[in-house]
Design a protein around this motif. Sequence first.
Motif, PDB file in Angstrom:
ATOM      1  N   UNK A 111       0.823  -1.205   0.000  1.00 37.49           N
ATOM      2  CA  UNK A 111       0.000   0.000   0.000  1.00 37.49           C
ATOM      3  C   UNK A 111       0.860   1.259   0.000  1.00 37.49           C
ATOM      4  N   UNK A 112       1.937   1.241   0.790  1.00 37.95           N
ATOM      5  CA  UNK A 112       2.870   2.363   0.822  1.00 37.95           C
ATOM      6  C   UNK A 112       4.127   1.878   1.534  1.00 37.95           C
ATOM      7  N   UNK A 113       5.129   2.740   1.638  1.00 42.51           N
ATOM      8  CA  UNK A 113       6.453   2.255   2.008  1.00 42.51           C
ATOM      9  C   UNK A 113       6.849   2.531   3.453  1.00 42.51           C
ATOM     10  N   UNK A 114       5.907   2.845   4.316  1.00 42.38           N
ATOM     11  CA  UNK A 114       6.222   2.941   5.736  1.00 42.38           C
ATOM     12  C   UNK A 114       6.643   1.571   6.249  1.00 42.38           C
ATOM     13  N   UNK A 115       7.492   1.566   7.257  1.00 39.65           N
ATOM     14  CA  UNK A 115       8.177   0.356   7.692  1.00 39.65           C
ATOM     15  C   UNK A 115       7.232  -0.707   8.239  1.00 39.65           C
ATOM     16  N   UNK A 116       6.064  -0.300   8.763  1.00 33.11           N
ATOM     17  CA  UNK A 116       5.114  -1.272   9.316  1.00 33.11           C
ATOM     18  C   UNK A 116       4.279  -1.947   8.237  1.00 33.11           C
ATOM     19  N   UNK A 117       4.412  -1.488   7.003  1.00 33.48           N
ATOM     20  CA  UNK A 117       3.691  -2.081   5.871  1.00 33.48           C
ATOM     21  C   UNK A 117       4.631  -2.756   4.873  1.00 33.48           C
ATOM     22  N   UNK A 118       5.779  -2.138   4.628  1.00 31.35           N
ATOM     23  CA  UNK A 118       6.699  -2.649   3.602  1.00 31.35           C
ATOM     24  C   UNK A 118       8.001  -3.183   4.176  1.00 31.35           C
ATOM     25  N   UNK A 119       8.214  -3.022   5.458  1.00 28.85           N
ATOM     26  CA  UNK A 119       9.506  -3.392   6.041  1.00 28.85           C
ATOM     27  C   UNK A 119       9.828  -4.863   5.956  1.00 28.85           C
ATOM     28  N   UNK A 120       8.806  -5.718   5.935  1.00 32.46           N
ATOM     29  CA  UNK A 120       9.047  -7.161   5.963  1.00 32.46           C
ATOM     30  C   UNK A 120       9.266  -7.800   4.605  1.00 32.46           C
ATOM     31  N   UNK A 121       9.325  -7.003   3.533  1.00 33.01           N
ATOM     32  CA  UNK A 121       9.441  -7.585   2.184  1.00 33.01           C
ATOM     33  C   UNK A 121      10.664  -8.495   2.040  1.00 33.01           C
ATOM     34  N   UNK A 122      11.874  -8.051   2.409  1.00 30.78           N
ATOM     35  CA  UNK A 122      13.035  -8.934   2.179  1.00 30.78           C
ATOM     36  C   UNK A 122      12.938 -10.250   2.940  1.00 30.78           C
ATOM     37  N   UNK A 123      12.488 -10.201   4.185  1.00 32.61           N
ATOM     38  CA  UNK A 123      12.399 -11.434   4.965  1.00 32.61           C
ATOM     39  C   UNK A 123      11.373 -12.387   4.374  1.00 32.61           C
ATOM     40  N   UNK A 124      10.248 -11.844   3.919  1.00 33.23           N
ATOM     41  CA  UNK A 124       9.222 -12.702   3.342  1.00 33.23           C
ATOM     42  C   UNK A 124       9.689 -13.276   2.003  1.00 33.23           C
ATOM     43  N   UNK A 125      10.327 -12.457   1.181  1.00 30.14           N
ATOM     44  CA  UNK A 125      10.792 -12.923  -0.124  1.00 30.14           C
ATOM     45  C   UNK A 125      11.831 -14.032   0.016  1.00 30.14           C
ATOM     46  N   UNK A 126      12.533 -14.054   1.133  1.00 31.12           N
ATOM     47  CA  UNK A 126      13.522 -15.112   1.370  1.00 31.12           C
ATOM     48  C   UNK A 126      12.864 -16.430   1.771  1.00 31.12           C
ATOM     49  N   UNK A 127      11.583 -16.362   2.170  1.00 32.15           N
ATOM     50  CA  UNK A 127      10.896 -17.545   2.679  1.00 32.15           C
ATOM     51  C   UNK A 127       9.795 -18.068   1.774  1.00 32.15           C
ATOM     52  N   UNK A 128       9.242 -17.217   0.883  1.00 27.46           N
ATOM     53  CA  UNK A 128       8.095 -17.602   0.061  1.00 27.46           C
ATOM     54  C   UNK A 128       8.297 -17.155  -1.382  1.00 27.46           C
ATOM     55  N   UNK A 129       7.947 -17.993  -2.351  1.00 26.69           N
ATOM     56  CA  UNK A 129       7.942 -17.516  -3.738  1.00 26.69           C
ATOM     57  C   UNK A 129       6.878 -16.436  -3.922  1.00 26.69           C
ATOM     58  N   UNK A 130       7.208 -15.423  -4.701  1.00 30.98           N
ATOM     59  CA  UNK A 130       6.295 -14.311  -4.982  1.00 30.98           C
ATOM     60  C   UNK A 130       6.246 -14.120  -6.487  1.00 30.98           C
ATOM     61  N   UNK A 131       5.046 -13.959  -7.024  1.00 34.03           N
ATOM     62  CA  UNK A 131       4.902 -13.805  -8.462  1.00 34.03           C
ATOM     63  C   UNK A 131       5.000 -12.368  -8.923  1.00 34.03           C
ATOM     64  N   UNK A 132       4.140 -11.509  -8.381  1.00 38.90           N
ATOM     65  CA  UNK A 132       4.035 -10.134  -8.857  1.00 38.90           C
ATOM     66  C   UNK A 132       4.001  -9.165  -7.680  1.00 38.90           C
ATOM     67  N   UNK A 133       4.773  -8.091  -7.765  1.00 41.33           N
ATOM     68  CA  UNK A 133       4.680  -6.981  -6.813  1.00 41.33           C
ATOM     69  C   UNK A 133       3.843  -5.872  -7.445  1.00 41.33           C
ATOM     70  N   UNK A 134       2.980  -5.272  -6.620  1.00 43.62           N
ATOM     71  CA  UNK A 134       2.133  -4.164  -7.062  1.00 43.62           C
ATOM     72  C   UNK A 134       2.333  -3.020  -6.079  1.00 43.62           C
TER      73      UNK A 134
END
Length: 346
Positions: A83-106
Amino acid sequence: MKRLLAAALMMMTATFALGQSSGALRVYFADVEGGQATLFVMPSGESLLVDTGWPDHNNRDADRIVELCKQAGVKKIDNLLITHFHIDHAGGIPQLAAKMPIGRFIDHGPNRETTDKPTEDSWNAYQKVLADGHYQHMVAKPGDILPVKGMHVEVISADGNLISTPLAGAGQANPFCASSPLKPIENSENDRSLGTLITFGQVRILDLGDLTWGEERPLMCPVNKLGKVDIYVVSHHGFDRSSSPALVDAIAPRVAIMDNGAVKGADPGAWTIIRNSPRIKDHPGNLWQLHTAIHNDAAHNTEDSRIANLPGPDAGHYLVLTVRHNGSFSVTNERTQTTVDYPAKH
């Protein structure tokens, strides 16, 4: 021994029933302690995750999202909407991407809050993930229909811009504008939130991220461009910088779900506006919270049975919304393993 086996079977059956509902949309509201991470799972199995919670905390938020994916039978996050790039919304992207396959970022496009270091750090970490992986990437604009199979996802707001014309069936004069005070735009990433209206069957779900009071105004005044909704994912964790009467009273949700933390969000002012909105005021249990707001008194918290996490040790309990094509839906509190059913509107 027989009693123990029977009890174990009942627990397995309850867990399976919570994670599976044939032909229904399932929406998991993860407890990321006052951030946001909402997992939509279509009947086909396609998934949409809205936001990723916080970074650090020993992978707490990424692990909770992964565990929900396992329970939902999701092996790949097909679409990850930020939704936006504040740390409580977007901060977990690297950790999640290391654990789960992701198809598309929006997302809504570049970070605009460049003077805030945590936000810049989140943005830069996200850019590194995009550069290192083989992901599809979409920059969404108001009016876009997102390529999510199994439900209709229309972009309402993005990068400070809003839909310019009312949605189908909306456009009526909004009588709540006159009594809704004006507040300025913040010029932060909150104002830039990528907000969506999601339709599944006859049910409409509104999630505007952290869109602020000032940005809500053009959506709702002088005419209501959205119409009524069934479920309102409460903006901005229940801070009183969002959820103006002009918005909440006009969309008149049947149910509101607030992803607040124990000490974050659920401000008494915003909480009261939602609690007193037209279709909730006579049914106060239709306001759900992820946490008891320990900074509020009992009069500004919903009833305990509608709260996923009560005061005490961090347990990570979550809520599950199950939506059926006929317009009926239910909310399950994973902490209590109880479900409240809402009939189709007539």
